[in-house]
Scaffold this active site. Sequence first.
Site, PDB file in Angstrom:
ATOM      1  N   ASN A 168      -2.492 -28.481  -9.587  1.00 29.71           N
ATOM      2  CA  ASN A 168      -3.200 -27.277  -9.156  1.00 29.71           C
ATOM      3  C   ASN A 168      -2.407 -26.068  -9.606  1.00 29.71           C
ATOM      4  OD1 ASN A 168      -5.544 -28.215  -7.312  1.00 29.71           O
ATOM      5  ND2 ASN A 168      -3.777 -29.482  -6.732  1.00 29.71           N
ATOM      6  N   GLU A 169      -2.774 -25.557 -10.761  1.00 31.28           N
ATOM      7  CA  GLU A 169      -2.033 -24.458 -11.370  1.00 31.28           C
ATOM      8  C   GLU A 169      -2.409 -23.130 -10.715  1.00 31.28           C
ATOM      9  OE1 GLU A 169       0.357 -25.030 -13.155  1.00 31.28           O
ATOM     10  OE2 GLU A 169       0.043 -26.550 -14.672  1.00 31.28           O
ATOM     11  N   PRO A 170      -1.629 -22.058 -10.983  1.00 32.88           N
ATOM     12  CA  PRO A 170      -1.947 -20.740 -10.424  1.00 32.88           C
ATOM     13  C   PRO A 170      -3.416 -20.399 -10.627  1.00 32.88           C
ATOM     14  CG  PRO A 170       0.157 -20.639 -11.535  1.00 32.88           C
ATOM     15  CD  PRO A 170      -0.386 -22.020 -11.777  1.00 32.88           C
TER      16      PRO A 170
END
Length: 636
Positions: A168-170
Amino acid sequence: MKVNIEHKEAGKFEETRFEKIHNVIFENSDEASIIVAEEIANLIREKAELNEKCVLGLATGSSPIDVYEELVRMHYEEGLSFKNVVTFNLDEYYPMEKENTQSYWYFMHEHLFNHVDILPENINIPDGSIEQDDIHQYCLDYELKIKEAGGLDFQLLGIGRTGHIGFNEPGSHFNSGTRNISLDHITRVDASSAFLGIDNVPRVAITMGISTIQKSKRIVLLAWGINKASVIKKTIEGNITSEVPATYLQDHSNVTFVLDKGASQELTRIKTPWLVRSCEWSDDRTLKASVWLSGLVKKSILKLTDSDYNNNGMSNLLIEYSSAYNLNIQMFNKLQHTITGWPGGKPKADDTNRPERKSPSKKRIIIFSPHPDDDVISMGGTFDRLVEQGHDVHIAYQTSGNIAVSDTEAIKFVEVALALNGENSKFKKIVDDLNNKKEYDIDTVEVRQLKSLIRRKESLGATRYLGVPDKNVHFLDLPFYETGRVKKDKLGKLDIKIMTDIISGIKPHQIYAAGDLADPHGTHKVSLDALFKALALLKTEKYMDDCWVWLYRGAWHEWDIHEIEMVVPMSPDQVLKKRQAIFYHQSQKDGVLFQGDDSREFWMRAEDRNKMTAKKYNDLGLADYAALEAFRRYHF
Ligand code: F6R
């Protein structure tokens, strides 16, 4: 005493008032991993007693490796059974075949599933080989499967430098479920060494969402090493933001972060404990505080005033020293005494306030270098001085470094050999091996030999340039490194024997070694462990009473100023000489395989870092040098 990682409310006590997530700090990751494995094992056993399934959410990457190793040990030695365990992995690269050694499927089987009695049908890992059009439905089904299994009882997490959990990236939404996602550039850079170059790192992954993770009844996040320190501070102390997705965990009611010293070092209570509560003042902490204060108020140490200290949580320190003036002088002198142009000790001089002893005036010295180039990158200036000042300097390259030579570089050399020796020579096979190599093939023994030789000869170029006779250059080729893959073996008896043999053969008065702790699973850390183990075995030998060990830092991080116990100045000419020595390591120059997240070449990094240390000393009010190399003593 055993450390307890049971969840407690964060920020409840004075000490943790800056913190929004419960965390426990361990001396090192080995110890911490065992405790985490115990929590998982206890849960599995409790559930088994109740005849229930234990549903585990699992992570990959370097952080959980030792936890899995301990679980495997418990399975073999303590009969821990995984028959009632159902697992859901967080993520998988996309596209990715299971058989690919870079896949998380492969990782999980290699580190855990192949060694325990888990039922294959209970293993769930996102499938990186499904058709693009099927991903959406696949992800919905994955969520449903977790729900049908009764939800996650326990979720193990690592954290990326972007603040990702799972992938879950920025930008990830707090309500996100399992889905496909584009990987952040930093994440791809961090994965690039495993994939032998960023171009090979997939751009997409399938990951459980934030909300999938948040539904777990218990969450434990692991973070090791100073590379994680900054994101850990943001996650634990910052506000909840999609820019650092791990901050969503602040909302979970049963989460614990398990950290080692490195990963915790930016937390306010560790970095500046005087801002948290009134604290005890050791010499080290006092220096740390003065250096920090000087940076904060942008004044040299001798210009700090009583009110600077009082306004920044250090009034009780002032009481101990009675005035800023007394305190400043003592701290200034302390820093001043770290500076020496005589790293091997200055003969016939008063050495009361020098970092090294004056005698013996000619010392036997071993410089340990994890790879064949760290010696000149990290301490080329000091190396040069030690030789010039007449010491008996030995260089010991701990690993062959062969994996960091690119195929194109190797082909260049072997084609020269082929041209000189003819088409029927043995070099033909090596050229063919290299040309026929497929993406994830391991190099053949001959190719590895060739690559090691390239690094050996480059090293000899540099050591000859700095005036070391070839007989003093030792290539240890520690076996733990010789897997032909990025992933290395654990240290074995032979590694330690090779290290003790060289030390007992030379009986050094000084040892220099890379004290890099940035990457707890990297070659530098393992090489350092090999030295520490050898020193522990040898410490009762008489000659070891005279042996001092100095640690330098590798290409990535420098010691903090308050940690430094010796700095060696370099003149502008010496800076150029060091640069020249680094240039001999040509295979590591352009397009190097293990660049890390810094696109500068090694000589640039080294120069910038040494100049930066000099500037920091100067800002503190000390002399203005062109560059400084820094060391910390290790007491064994
Ligand atoms: C892996 C995963 C990632 C990693 C993170 C840290 O399944 O979900 O979030 O946990 O990238 O990786 P390491 O542990 O290699 O630093």
